[in-house]
Design a protein around this motif. Structure first.
Motif, PDB file in Angstrom:
ATOM      1  N   LEU A 214     -54.738 -32.731  21.238  1.00 14.49           N
ATOM      2  CA  LEU A 214     -54.065 -33.094  22.485  1.00 14.49           C
ATOM      3  C   LEU A 214     -53.054 -32.038  22.915  1.00 14.49           C
ATOM      4  O   LEU A 214     -52.824 -31.825  24.108  1.00 14.49           O
ATOM      5  N   LEU A 215     -52.418 -31.388  21.977  1.00  8.51           N
ATOM      6  CA  LEU A 215     -51.475 -30.334  22.321  1.00  8.51           C
ATOM      7  C   LEU A 215     -52.173 -29.108  22.901  1.00  8.51           C
ATOM      8  O   LEU A 215     -51.620 -28.409  23.759  1.00  8.51           O
ATOM      9  N   VAL A 216     -53.383 -28.855  22.434  1.00  6.64           N
ATOM     10  CA  VAL A 216     -54.132 -27.700  22.922  1.00  6.64           C
ATOM     11  C   VAL A 216     -54.838 -28.022  24.238  1.00  6.64           C
ATOM     12  O   VAL A 216     -55.040 -27.138  25.089  1.00  6.64           O
ATOM     13  N   ALA A 217     -55.220 -29.291  24.434  1.00  8.68           N
ATOM     14  CA  ALA A 217     -56.051 -29.683  25.577  1.00  8.68           C
ATOM     15  C   ALA A 217     -55.477 -29.265  26.929  1.00  8.68           C
ATOM     16  O   ALA A 217     -56.214 -28.730  27.773  1.00  8.68           O
ATOM     17  N   PRO A 218     -54.184 -29.480  27.232  1.00  6.35           N
ATOM     18  CA  PRO A 218     -53.692 -29.100  28.571  1.00  6.35           C
ATOM     19  C   PRO A 218     -53.760 -27.618  28.844  1.00  6.35           C
ATOM     20  O   PRO A 218     -53.961 -27.201  29.995  1.00  6.35           O
ATOM     21  N   TRP A 219     -53.628 -26.791  27.815  1.00  8.77           N
ATOM     22  CA  TRP A 219     -53.684 -25.348  28.029  1.00  8.77           C
ATOM     23  C   TRP A 219     -55.116 -24.882  28.266  1.00  8.77           C
ATOM     24  O   TRP A 219     -55.340 -23.973  29.072  1.00  8.77           O
ATOM     25  N   VAL A 220     -56.060 -25.516  27.585  1.00 13.98           N
ATOM     26  CA  VAL A 220     -57.463 -25.204  27.864  1.00 13.98           C
ATOM     27  C   VAL A 220     -57.820 -25.645  29.280  1.00 13.98           C
ATOM     28  O   VAL A 220     -58.483 -24.924  30.031  1.00 13.98           O
ATOM     29  N   SER A 221     -57.355 -26.853  29.659  1.00 14.61           N
ATOM     30  CA  SER A 221     -57.613 -27.339  31.016  1.00 14.61           C
ATOM     31  C   SER A 221     -56.987 -26.416  32.050  1.00 14.61           C
ATOM     32  O   SER A 221     -57.583 -26.136  33.099  1.00 14.61           O
ATOM     33  N   ARG A 222     -55.787 -25.938  31.778  1.00  9.02           N
ATOM     34  CA  ARG A 222     -55.102 -25.070  32.732  1.00  9.02           C
ATOM     35  C   ARG A 222     -55.856 -23.768  32.944  1.00  9.02           C
ATOM     36  O   ARG A 222     -55.951 -23.266  34.079  1.00  9.02           O
ATOM     37  N   ALA A 223     -56.398 -23.210  31.868  1.00  5.71           N
ATOM     38  CA  ALA A 223     -57.161 -21.973  31.996  1.00  5.71           C
ATOM     39  C   ALA A 223     -58.405 -22.184  32.848  1.00  5.71           C
ATOM     40  O   ALA A 223     -58.740 -21.360  33.716  1.00  5.71           O
ATOM     41  N   VAL A 224     -59.089 -23.326  32.640  1.00  5.64           N
ATOM     42  CA  VAL A 224     -60.287 -23.614  33.432  1.00  5.64           C
ATOM     43  C   VAL A 224     -59.906 -23.834  34.898  1.00  5.64           C
ATOM     44  O   VAL A 224     -60.573 -23.343  35.816  1.00  5.64           O
ATOM     45  N   VAL A 225     -58.837 -24.569  35.137  1.00  4.72           N
ATOM     46  CA  VAL A 225     -58.415 -24.857  36.513  1.00  4.72           C
ATOM     47  C   VAL A 225     -57.978 -23.583  37.225  1.00  4.72           C
ATOM     48  O   VAL A 225     -58.240 -23.408  38.423  1.00  4.72           O
ATOM     49  N   LEU A 226     -57.316 -22.671  36.524  1.00 12.06           N
ATOM     50  CA  LEU A 226     -56.910 -21.408  37.143  1.00 12.06           C
ATOM     51  C   LEU A 226     -58.128 -20.613  37.609  1.00 12.06           C
ATOM     52  O   LEU A 226     -58.113 -20.021  38.699  1.00 12.06           O
ATOM     53  N   ALA A 227     -59.174 -20.606  36.793  1.00  8.91           N
ATOM     54  CA  ALA A 227     -60.401 -19.918  37.200  1.00  8.91           C
ATOM     55  C   ALA A 227     -61.017 -20.591  38.421  1.00  8.91           C
ATOM     56  O   ALA A 227     -61.482 -19.919  39.357  1.00  8.91           O
ATOM     57  N   ASP A 228     -60.998 -21.911  38.421  1.00 10.72           N
ATOM     58  CA  ASP A 228     -61.552 -22.640  39.569  1.00 10.72           C
ATOM     59  C   ASP A 228     -60.727 -22.404  40.827  1.00 10.72           C
ATOM     60  O   ASP A 228     -61.277 -22.237  41.934  1.00 10.72           O
ATOM     61  N   ARG A 229     -59.421 -22.368  40.709  1.00 12.33           N
ATOM     62  CA  ARG A 229     -58.564 -22.116  41.872  1.00 12.33           C
ATOM     63  C   ARG A 229     -58.795 -20.715  42.422  1.00 12.33           C
ATOM     64  O   ARG A 229     -58.759 -20.502  43.646  1.00 12.33           O
ATOM     65  N   TRP A 230     -59.014 -19.751  41.546  1.00  9.03           N
ATOM     66  CA  TRP A 230     -59.283 -18.387  42.001  1.00  9.03           C
ATOM     67  C   TRP A 230     -60.571 -18.355  42.801  1.00  9.03           C
ATOM     68  O   TRP A 230     -60.651 -17.704  43.866  1.00  9.03           O
ATOM     69  N   LEU A 231     -61.605 -19.033  42.323  1.00 10.05           N
ATOM     70  CA  LEU A 231     -62.858 -19.096  43.059  1.00 10.05           C
ATOM     71  C   LEU A 231     -62.672 -19.807  44.398  1.00 10.05           C
ATOM     72  O   LEU A 231     -63.243 -19.398  45.418  1.00 10.05           O
ATOM     73  N   THR A 232     -61.890 -20.868  44.407  1.00  9.95           N
ATOM     74  CA  THR A 232     -61.668 -21.620  45.643  1.00  9.95           C
ATOM     75  C   THR A 232     -60.968 -20.759  46.686  1.00  9.95           C
ATOM     76  O   THR A 232     -61.349 -20.748  47.871  1.00  9.95           O
ATOM     77  N   ARG A 233     -59.926 -20.037  46.277  1.00  4.48           N
ATOM     78  CA  ARG A 233     -59.188 -19.200  47.230  1.00  4.48           C
ATOM     79  C   ARG A 233     -60.051 -18.089  47.809  1.00  4.48           C
ATOM     80  O   ARG A 233     -59.959 -17.771  48.987  1.00  4.48           O
ATOM     81  N   ASN A 234     -60.889 -17.490  46.985  1.00  3.11           N
ATOM     82  CA  ASN A 234     -61.619 -16.297  47.404  1.00  3.11           C
ATOM     83  C   ASN A 234     -62.980 -16.591  48.031  1.00  3.11           C
ATOM     84  O   ASN A 234     -63.506 -15.720  48.749  1.00  3.11           O
ATOM     85  N   LEU A 235     -63.534 -17.781  47.789  1.00  2.00           N
ATOM     86  CA  LEU A 235     -64.874 -18.062  48.282  1.00  2.00           C
ATOM     87  C   LEU A 235     -64.932 -19.213  49.277  1.00  2.00           C
ATOM     88  O   LEU A 235     -65.851 -19.264  50.097  1.00  2.00           O
ATOM     89  N   LEU A 236     -64.014 -20.149  49.203  1.00  2.00           N
ATOM     90  CA  LEU A 236     -64.050 -21.298  50.105  1.00  2.00           C
ATOM     91  C   LEU A 236     -63.119 -21.152  51.292  1.00  2.00           C
ATOM     92  O   LEU A 236     -63.081 -22.017  52.155  1.00  2.00           O
TER      93      LEU A 236
END
Length: 454
Positions: A214-236
């Motif tokens: 559980l301590l590691v989970a939010p940081w893994v989620s944050r890394a995935v979300v950051l990648a998704d946000r980058w794609l959203t900003r640049n492609l959508l």
């Protein structure tokens, strides 16, 4: 000696942030985002492949079910190609709204799709829809991100399961003959060989492993979300060039509106200040001229000087009124239809004015439309030899359309210096368009299309 307050060490702050990360609002928002978008990211390519397989099986071909028709797959691929940008745009719009609501990342919408007429007219713009194909690229690039998102969700699920393992471990124990405690599998996101817990103290180790997950989970989620946000900003979003054009349009609109506001304020200052003083001066000079008699040469000379000053004041007042009217007509304060009606009343040729504008344009657009109508009306009166003039103002398809027509001799040409070239430049400053139809012998019809906002 007073104690000096000091900030906690950076290592302490880092440890506190690491421990409290699963309980923050950001972690909850990112977890909610992954719960929604991760399955969609996997479902989109799976759905596309399933559609192609179904088309391959349904297409006419050999009767054996294991045979797939490549013609059917090709037809399905063409259908997907035609519908890809439309479906991708809708999914992209959903992702933008979800990103704005859960993550606070607001991405502006790209330019809307404008289909043509007919089959080819609708198909060709879709194949050349840059924003739609960027959305397609987003959905394709999101596939590995979605896989990582599911892996991040597994950290959360496994962590909660393992953290509560000591509570529910005993509920699933079996008691086969000769065995007191049967092993219970231990879930783990790490791809290792499963091990089993046969004693209750062992469940505490599982609980500790769940807390670590559980301590590691939010940081893994944050890394995935950051990648998704980058794609959203640049492609959508609207794209860099489109966004630059949009920024320039907004800057130009602000400059035009500010200029129109400045001209209105200048007109009011002239009207309330200089015009009022000149009017008062002219009245005083008129009264002085009346009180002066004609007795004696000196009084006659003074009277002539006062009369000259009086005439000069009246001439200056007239010029100042014309200047103020040219800067910003006061009649525009009540709206463009009233201003056009005022132009018609002052025309030497009968003018019919019709208006159908439900929403009032910005002041800058109203000013441009008014001066264009005034110039066209003046040209018609001077050069057209017309008997009637019509002015029509409408707002079709979100544009302000001003049409000035007359039944005169025609032959209007911007190259002749009749002011039409200046109108073209004036209209072009706000991306407007002017069309002139004036064949020799008439009639003349000038249509000006302006955006409702500069």
């Amino acid at each position: 000696m007073s104690a000096v307050a000091t900030d906690p060490p950076s290592a302490g702050r880092t440890l506190t942030a690491f421990v409290t990360a699963p309980f923050t609002r950001r972690a909850r928002a990112e977890l909610s985002y992954l719960v929604v978008v991760a399955p969609i990211g996997i479902a989109v390519p799976v759905g596309a492949l399933a559609f192609l397989m179904i088309m391959g099986f349904l297409a006419p071909g050999p009767a054996k079910p294991e045979n797939v028709s490549f013609a059917g797959v090709a037809v399905g691929a063409v259908v997907l190609l035609v519908l890809a940008t439309r479906l991708a745009r809708r999914l992209g719009s959903f992702h933008r709204r979800l990103t704005a609501r859960l993550l606070g990342e607001r991405v502006e919408e790209p330019p809307s799709f404008r289909p043509g007429r007919g089959v080819l007219g609708r198909l060709d713009p879709r194949l050349r829809d840059g924003a739609g194909w960027r959305a397609v690229a987003y959905l394709l690039l999101r596939v590995p991100v979605a896989v990582l998102g599911l892996y991040a969700l597994e950290y959360w699920v496994t962590g909660l399961a393992n953290l509560s393992y000591p509570l529910w471990w005993g509920l699933f124990r079996n008691h086969p003959p000769g065995v007191h405690l049967s092993p219970v599998p231990f879930l783990t996101p790490l791809r290792t060989r499963p091990f089993h817990i046969t004693t209750y103290p062992g469940t505490l180790l599982v609980c500790a492993a769940g807390a670590a997950s559980l301590l590691v989970a939010p940081w893994v989620s944050r890394a995935v979300v950051l990648a998704d946000r980058w794609l959203t900003r640049n492609l959508l979003g609207p794209g860099r060039l489109t966004q630059r054009v949009r920024d320039l349009e907004q800057t130009r609109a602000q400059a035009v509106d500010d200029s129109a506001a400045l001209l209105r304020r200048l007109e009011r200052d002239l009207h309330d200040g200089a015009q009022a003083r000149l009017a008062a001066l002219a009245m005083n000079l008129g009264l002085a001229k009346e009180k002066l008699g004609d007795d004696g040469p000196e009084l006659a000379q003074i009277r002539e000087l006062v009369e000259a000053a009086h005439q000069g004041a009246k001439d200056a007042l007239g010029e100042l009124r014309d200047l103020a009217r040219g800067i910003h007509p006061a009649i525009l304060d009540t709206g463009l239809p009233d201003a056009l009606a005022g132009l018609a009343l002052g025309s030497a040729i009968p003018v019919e004015v019709t208006t159908d504008v439900p929403d009032r344009p910005t002041p800058a657009i109203e000013t441009i439309a008014y001066f264009c109508a005034a110039e066209l009306l003046a040209n018609a009166v001077k050069h057209s030899h017309a008997k009637t003039i019509t002015i029509h103002l409408a707002e079709p398809n979100g544009w302000l359309l001003l049409t000035v027509a007359d039944d005169g001799i025609g032959g209007a040409d911007p190259a002749r210096g009749t002011g039409l070239s200046g109108l073209t430049h004036r209209v072009g400053t706000v991306d407007g368009h002017m069309d002139i139809a004036s064949p020799p012998g008439g009639p003349t019809r000038v249509s000006i299309r302006l955006p409702p906002h500069a």
